[in-house]
Design an enzyme around this catalytic site. Structure first.
Site, PDB file in Angstrom:
ATOM      1  N   GLU A  19       3.177  -2.752   8.719  1.00 14.89           N
ATOM      2  CA  GLU A  19       2.221  -3.150   7.679  1.00 14.89           C
ATOM      3  C   GLU A  19       1.862  -4.642   7.736  1.00 14.89           C
ATOM      4  O   GLU A  19       1.878  -5.350   6.733  1.00 14.89           O
ATOM      5  CB  GLU A  19       2.763  -2.784   6.296  1.00 14.89           C
ATOM      6  CG  GLU A  19       2.896  -1.289   6.096  1.00 14.89           C
ATOM      7  CD  GLU A  19       3.289  -0.886   4.683  1.00 14.89           C
ATOM      8  OE1 GLU A  19       3.541  -1.772   3.829  1.00 14.89           O
ATOM      9  OE2 GLU A  19       3.360   0.332   4.417  1.00 14.89           O
ATOM     10  N   GLU A  55       4.612   6.946   7.575  1.00 11.57           N
ATOM     11  CA  GLU A  55       5.078   6.895   6.189  1.00 11.57           C
ATOM     12  C   GLU A  55       4.151   7.759   5.358  1.00 11.57           C
ATOM     13  O   GLU A  55       2.943   7.503   5.298  1.00 11.57           O
ATOM     14  CB  GLU A  55       5.091   5.464   5.622  1.00 11.57           C
ATOM     15  CG  GLU A  55       6.186   4.564   6.174  1.00 11.57           C
ATOM     16  CD  GLU A  55       6.273   3.230   5.441  1.00 11.57           C
ATOM     17  OE1 GLU A  55       6.012   3.184   4.209  1.00 11.57           O
ATOM     18  OE2 GLU A  55       6.602   2.224   6.107  1.00 11.57           O
TER      19      GLU A  55
END
Length: 501
Positions: free
Chosen positions: A173, A292
């Site tokens: 991220e 995720e």
């Protein structure tokens, strides 16, 4: 009772399903590691301190790959802190989650846990505070047989054989300003490219995952993927995707429709990959790593009150409802529907932290509601996904229009078995589905599982670990190639068929 039809054609194949689509995730976050997979003082701890009850539940799920060690954690992690004698490992202030990291579990221990759990590690490298040098030395440490400084150090530390880790995430991220040392797309693309080069030089057999957007609501979504892939397209195999959903306003119809958002997200990222493929005149297909995904919102209030700078605090411990299990089932069906592009996916996470498995320190382990659709898909959803045509009633919700009340997919295991996965999202009525199986003569129903509950907010707890569990059903017929199955309102359904000799 409402009616639906499902048409199945053996030639309408989506793709052979990559088993890694049923992966999971363990981060150094909350009690995922300490009190989750590792608790050396537990009565069921093995010789390495791993909880045997957790290992049993993980093996039951047949998890093919587990991402580690993060997550936000990895962007400030020094992997060298977690190797060597445990009494010499430093205790660190861990900035991503404001906790104390003891480093009693590191790359060697996790690789050993994976061996015992019957799974493979998917290792993330720190491209926040660190870079290509630390990434390539970690590959050398884990994958070289011996004869170099880092591989010989692994042998000295007690791990003679290489871990042979084959899938690597290039950070996590990195587009998010919450990330330690987050970067612009240009900055990250350049760093990821150089890390990929040297990691592949150490071990050309590895596969690499570049960071996509943290979620589709990021202001840079789309442009981030395009820029990163323009730097890395020839060196990486996948780009990552992350999504979490919650029902904060209590709108069940809208919540269960969010699998449509996941579907749109996958289409968008795949289109961006294809744009870069065309722009770079590449012949390579870029695949997706949805590493995720889950429901995540229940523990937000508890997190705000959590004490900082503790070791393994109870954090992000969502207690999942029956309603959550329904959306997880639809998300699994969505992943299977896109198995031509999604080759890796990780339910985040596996133990305690937004997880299907819960434990009490010193006590038992039990299965949350979301454990069951994940279990069924992992066990029975291997083979080839078939592009079924579903005709079902639809509804509108606050954020979505034309939402089918029926989510369904069929999987051919290529060994004489078919499995229908289906979610009935209707809040008021049962559904009768007619499934045309004329391309599959000689089949009979071998098992019909239903998970339903009169209370959408019902949960499984230590005291009541089996309040919400699947049960067998006989509400089906199969005649003249038509499978007719009753799907109760708000239910997860699995119908397994076998070809009779």
């Amino acid at each position: 009772m409402k009616k639906a039809t499902i048409k199945v054609d053996k030639d309408f194949r989506i793709a052979r399903i990559d088993n890694r689509i049923y992966g999971s995730f363990i981060e150094h976050l909350g009690r995922a590691v300490y009190g989750g997979i590792y608790e050396p003082t537990h009565p069921l701890a093995d010789d390495q301190g791993f909880r045997k009850d957790v290992l049993t539940l993980t093996r039951e799920l047949n998890v093919p790959i587990v991402r580690y060690p993060g997550g936000n954690f990895v962007s400030g992690y020094n992997w060298e802190d977690g190797i060597g004698p445990k009494e010499l490992r430093p205790r660190r202030a861990e900035l991503a989650w404001s906790a104390i990291e003891s480093n009693q579990v590191g790359v060697d221990e996790f690789a050993e846990w994976c061996r015992r759990a019957g799974t493979e590690p998917m290792m993330a490298v720190n491209l926040g505070t660190r870079g290509p040098e630390e990434a390539r030395t970690l590959v050398e440490y884990t994958n070289f047989k011996g004869g170099t400084y880092w591989s010989d150090l692994r042998i000295k530390n007690g791990w003679k054989e290489p871990h042979n880790i084959k899938v690597w995430c290039l950070g996590n991220e990195m587009d998010g300003d919450w990330q330690i040392c987050h970067k612009t797309a240009q900055e990250y693309g350049r760093t990821a490219r150089e890390a990929a080069k040297v990691m592949r030089w150490v071990d050309p057999s590895i596969q690499l995952v570049a960071c996509g957007s943290s979620n589709a609501q990021m202001s840079t979504f789309g442009s981030w993927e395009a820029t990163v892939l323009e730097h890395t397209y020839d060196l990486v195999d996948y780009i990552s995707m992350h999504v979490y959903y919650g029902n904060r306003d209590g709108d069940t119809a809208n919540f269960l429709a969010r699998s449509m958002d996941m579907d749109h997200f996958i289409h968008s990222v795949a289109a961006t990959c294809d744009y870069v493929k065309a722009k770079t005149q590449s012949k390579k297909e870029m695949y997706l790593s949805f590493d995720e995904w889950n429901v995540w919102y229940h523990a937000d209030a508890d997190n705000a009150k959590a004490e900082k700078w503790r070791e393994a605090p109870a954090y992000n411990e969502d207690i999942y409802t029956f309603e959550d299990a329904l959306l997880v089932g639809s998300m699994l069906i969505t992943l299977l529907r896109h198995s031509d592009r999604v080759k890796i996916a990780c339910l985040a996470q596996l133990i305690n932290t937004i997880a299907p498995i819960m434990t009490r320190n010193g006590g038992p382990a039990w299965k949350q509601t979301i454990y069951y659709p994940y279990l069924h898909a992992s066990l029975y959803g291997r083979g080839t996904a078939l592009n079924v045509l579903v005709d079902a009633p639809r509804y509108d919700s606050k954020d979505f229009t034309d939402v089918p009340i029926l989510d369904a997919i069929m999987v051919d295991d290529e060994a004489g078995g078919l499995t229908l996965f289906a979610v009935n999202k209707d809040m008021e009525e049962d559904l009768t589905a007619d499934c045309c199986l004329r391309d599959y003569p000689g089949y009979q129903v071998s098992e019909h599982l239903v998970m339903d509950c009169g209370d959408l907010h019902a949960v499984n707890t230590e005291a009541e670990p089996e309040r919400v569990i699947p049960h067998a059903s006989t509400e089906h017929t199969l005649s003249d190639g038509i499978l007719t199955v009753k799907l109760p309102k708000l239910s997860w359904n699995v119908v397994r068929l076998k070809k009779m000799q």
